[in-house]
Design a protein around this motif. Structure first.
Motif, mmCIF file in Angstrom:
data_model
loop_
_atom_site.group_PDB
_atom_site.id
_atom_site.type_symbol
_atom_site.label_atom_id
_atom_site.label_comp_id
_atom_site.label_asym_id
_atom_site.label_seq_id
_atom_site.Cartn_x
_atom_site.Cartn_y
_atom_site.Cartn_z
ATOM 1 N N LYS A 77 0.853 -1.183 0.000
ATOM 2 C CA LYS A 77 0.000 0.000 0.000
ATOM 3 C C LYS A 77 0.893 1.239 0.000
ATOM 4 C CE LYS A 77 -4.043 -1.992 0.211
ATOM 5 N NZ LYS A 77 -5.013 -1.860 -0.908
ATOM 6 N N ALA A 78 0.337 2.350 -0.458
ATOM 7 C CA ALA A 78 1.122 3.581 -0.552
ATOM 8 C C ALA A 78 1.659 4.027 0.800
ATOM 9 C CB ALA A 78 0.268 4.684 -1.170
ATOM 10 N N ASN A 93 6.450 3.863 -7.359
ATOM 11 C CA ASN A 93 5.119 4.389 -7.082
ATOM 12 C C ASN A 93 4.230 4.154 -8.291
ATOM 13 O OD1 ASN A 93 5.472 5.433 -4.467
ATOM 14 N ND2 ASN A 93 6.429 7.283 -5.258
ATOM 15 N N GLU A 151 -0.084 0.100 -5.750
ATOM 16 C CA GLU A 151 0.119 1.457 -5.269
ATOM 17 C C GLU A 151 1.610 1.751 -5.114
ATOM 18 O OE1 GLU A 151 -2.126 2.221 -1.713
ATOM 19 O OE2 GLU A 151 -3.977 1.392 -2.572
ATOM 20 N N ARG A 152 2.345 0.754 -4.648
ATOM 21 C CA ARG A 152 3.768 0.931 -4.377
ATOM 22 C C ARG A 152 4.431 -0.441 -4.440
ATOM 23 N NH1 ARG A 152 6.552 3.688 0.900
ATOM 24 N NH2 ARG A 152 7.703 5.334 -0.171
#
Length: 204
Positions: free
Chosen positions: A119-120, A141, A165-166
């Motif tokens: 997740k970011a 990213n 997301e990442r």
């Protein structure tokens, strides 16, 4: 940032082991050259899962994210080759995302890679992986809006692509080094072994 480019197209995909030979033939003999010859694309690489048969990482380095929006690239997405039309419907659990490179240590491509999708908001163990046995580490990213236009190629894959997301992507000298790094720093990560890599200079 080094000369390896500022953007990446990262694809994780499952292929039925019965289709492995055709998939690898297609990717090496046609698809890598077709993609890497596009403007701004620098290198394409294929890695196979170490513990999961039929699991692959397709990893493409580019000068910048605009390489994945060029008319030359979209022209190929709109007109898939005969082999592409045969293999894309066999893609399963496809995760495909254009990414910007937030941080990079080292350069080149190693014989094995450890990937960690996050997740970011997650904190990545970037500094812990930038070690002696590591070739390169990228912190990526996801750019959800780039390279996602509806095309004939996308339709062939059937189900919508998952996007990350990442991600942390670390290249190593050996599968053993990648596995050891996963055990120490990213137990939920995946380890892949290099199958083939092609750079722009290989096509000249």
């Amino acid at each position: 940032m080094n000369s390896g480019g500022k953007a990446v197209l990262a694809i994780w995909v499952d292929i039925d082991p019965a289709d492995d030979a055709f998939f690898e033939h297609w990717h090496s003999r046609e698809h890598l050259e077709e993609r890497v010859s596009c403007p701004g694309w620098l290198r394409g690489s294929r890695f196979s899962g170490v513990t999961r048969p039929g699991r692959y990482l397709l990893f493409y380095d580019a000068e910048n994210a605009g390489a994945f929006e060029s008319e030359a690239y979209y022209g190929r997405l709109r007109k898939p080759t005969e082999m592409s039309r045969a293999i894309f419907p066999k893609f399963r659990h496809t995760s495909r995302t254009v990414c910007s490179v937030e941080q990079r240590w080292g350069g080149g491509i190693g014989t094995a890679v450890l990937t960690l999708r996050m997740k970011a908001s997650n904190v990545a163990p970037f500094d812990k992986l930038a070690a002696l046995e590591t070739v390169r580490v990228d912190l990526l990213n996801g750019r959800a809006a780039i390279g996602q236009a509806q095309t004939a190629e996308k339709q062939l894959r059937g189900t919508p692509d998952v996007q990350i997301e990442r991600a942390l992507v670390a290249f190593f000298w050996s599968v053993e080094a990648a596995q050891a790094a996963r055990d120490r720093h990213a137990p939920e990560g995946e380890v892949f072994a290099l199958r083939h890599t092609v750079s722009k200079s290989d096509l000249v």
